[in-house]
Design an enzyme around this catalytic site. Structure first.
Site, PDB file in Angstrom:
ATOM      1  N   LYS A 176     -40.766   4.660  48.326  1.00 46.07           N
ATOM      2  CA  LYS A 176     -40.130   5.958  48.571  1.00 46.07           C
ATOM      3  C   LYS A 176     -40.482   6.933  47.453  1.00 46.07           C
ATOM      4  O   LYS A 176     -40.832   8.088  47.696  1.00 46.07           O
ATOM      5  CB  LYS A 176     -38.600   5.787  48.669  1.00 46.07           C
ATOM      6  CG  LYS A 176     -38.188   5.137  49.978  1.00 46.07           C
ATOM      7  CD  LYS A 176     -36.721   4.725  49.984  1.00 46.07           C
ATOM      8  CE  LYS A 176     -36.439   3.887  51.232  1.00 46.07           C
ATOM      9  NZ  LYS A 176     -35.107   3.284  51.252  1.00 46.07           N
TER      10      LYS A 176
ATOM     11  N   GLN B 156     -30.002   2.691  47.697  1.00 39.92           N
ATOM     12  CA  GLN B 156     -30.713   1.575  48.328  1.00 39.92           C
ATOM     13  C   GLN B 156     -29.734   0.443  48.639  1.00 39.92           C
ATOM     14  O   GLN B 156     -28.998  -0.006  47.768  1.00 39.92           O
ATOM     15  CB  GLN B 156     -31.835   1.090  47.392  1.00 39.92           C
ATOM     16  CG  GLN B 156     -32.728   0.033  48.001  1.00 39.92           C
ATOM     17  CD  GLN B 156     -33.509   0.535  49.221  1.00 39.92           C
ATOM     18  OE1 GLN B 156     -34.084   1.614  49.204  1.00 39.92           O
ATOM     19  NE2 GLN B 156     -33.517  -0.248  50.288  1.00 39.92           N
TER      20      GLN B 156
ATOM     21  N   ASP C 253     -30.482  10.217  54.506  1.00 42.78           N
ATOM     22  CA  ASP C 253     -30.571   9.022  55.359  1.00 42.78           C
ATOM     23  C   ASP C 253     -29.879   9.260  56.703  1.00 42.78           C
ATOM     24  O   ASP C 253     -30.120   8.544  57.668  1.00 42.78           O
ATOM     25  CB  ASP C 253     -29.880   7.838  54.666  1.00 42.78           C
ATOM     26  CG  ASP C 253     -30.873   6.835  54.109  1.00 42.78           C
ATOM     27  OD1 ASP C 253     -32.036   6.866  54.537  1.00 42.78           O
ATOM     28  OD2 ASP C 253     -30.466   6.023  53.256  1.00 42.78           O
TER      29      ASP C 253
END
Ligand code: NAD
Length: 302
Positions: free
Chosen positions: A54, A98, A121
């Protein structure tokens, strides 16, 4: 006849180039670039490799990227304080925690503490609600479903009036993609059916699908005879079915398989995504797009 392959590896490159160009235009005009922070708790090897990818992608497209690594024993209170800090930080447009988090931390509490306007997200209940309402209300569609819809659009598959069947009802893939495909709009306006473990006759529904989206996590669940000739098949499943030695690196790597019997299905479908190289590369790509969108919302340039 063999189906047209819809390759996430290629579509990713197109989108990342578009993002890079837009980031440099915004930087020239407003003196700002999108900022993404990735919070990693502990040293889970899989999490480290996801976060690294990422961050590398964010760097490639010209974002300001921050990797914030925290010890495995960080308290929930301290993690919430860290999120509060990034919620206030003007240089950060996207906050990503995460998962999984260690057991002593309430994952839901942590995710819900992220400012919904920085929740790139798209898992915060506010953004789930916005997605349900649809249209202009949507800010950050969750990344894997957004990637699926983008692949369908870029492959030129007709969605309006199509029969879409989604296999799987998870909160991260099945439910959101079903919801997105039924909205009135581009790459949508379809008639949607969701099937799951409680469905009586899976084959019956799959056979009706003009677009079949499979996210069950069961290798080869969808049999070739369940596929309507000419259908678009999107295989989201990523199943580790063994290990092999990589020809490139000489190291052990996982053998991955989708939820659809690809070799047989590609002779029946009109278009199909492979595993790997299909939906997989789209998730991080859409995370970048959401982070760019977040800055654009802030600058009022949407
Ligand atoms: P999940 O386990 O949360 O949900 C799976 C869903 O499939 C459930 O709703 C279940 O009802 C349904 N299901 C399972 N077995 C079934 C069966 N035999 N018949 C009918 N329905 C069945 O999984 P998830 O998080 O939605 O992920 C699904 C798959 O997609 C996994 O293989 C995962 O690794 C993969 N995935 C890939 C990406 C990506 O490529 N970027 C992202 C997310 C998930």
């Amino acid at each position: 006849m063999s189906a047209k392959l819809i390759l996430g590896t290629e579509i990713r490159e197109e989108i990342l180039e578009e993002i890079t160009a837009e980031v440099s235009q915004i930087k020239a005009k407003y003196g700002k670039v999108p900022g993404l922070v990735t919070i990693l708790v502990g040293e889970n090897p899989a999490s480290i490799s996801y976060v690294t990818l990422k961050i590398q992608t964010a760097h490639r497209v010209g974002f300001h990227e921050v990797q914030d690594s925290q010890p495995i024993d960080i308290s929930e209170e301290d993690l919430l304080a860290l999120i509060a800090k990034y919620n206030k930080d003007d240089s950060i447009n996207g906050i990503l925690v995460q998962l999984p988090l260690p057991k002593h931390i309430d994952e839901k509490k942590v995710l819900n503490a992220i400012d919904p306007d920085k929740d790139v997200d798209g898992f915060h209940p506010v953004n789930v609600g916005r997605l349900m309402i649809g249209g202009d209300e949507v800010k950050f569609p969750p990344c894997t479903p957004a990637g699926i819809q983008e692949m369908i659009i870029r492959a030129g598959v007709k969605t309006s009036g199509a029969e879409v069947v989604v296999v799987g009802r998870s909160n991260i893939v099945g439910k959101p993609i079903a919801n997105m495909m039924l909205q009135k709009g581009k790459g949508a306006n379809a008639t949607v059916t969701i099937v799951h473990t409680g469905t009586k006759d899976l084959a019956f529904h799959c056979k009706r699908a003009d677009i079949l989206i499979v996210a069950a996590g069961v290798p080869d669940l969808v049999k070739p005879e369940w596929i309507k000739p000419g259908a678009c098949v999107i295989d989201v499943g990523v199943n580790r079915v063994g290990e092999k030695i990589s020809e490139k690196t000489g190291k052990k790597i996982a053998i991955l398989k989708g939820d659809v019997d690809f070799e047989a299905a590609k002779e029946i479908a009109g278009s199909i995504t492979p595993v790997p190289g299909g939906v997989g590369p789209m998730t991080i790509t859409m995370l970048m797009l959401n982070t760019l969108k977040s800055l654009k919302f802030k600058l009022g340039i949407n």
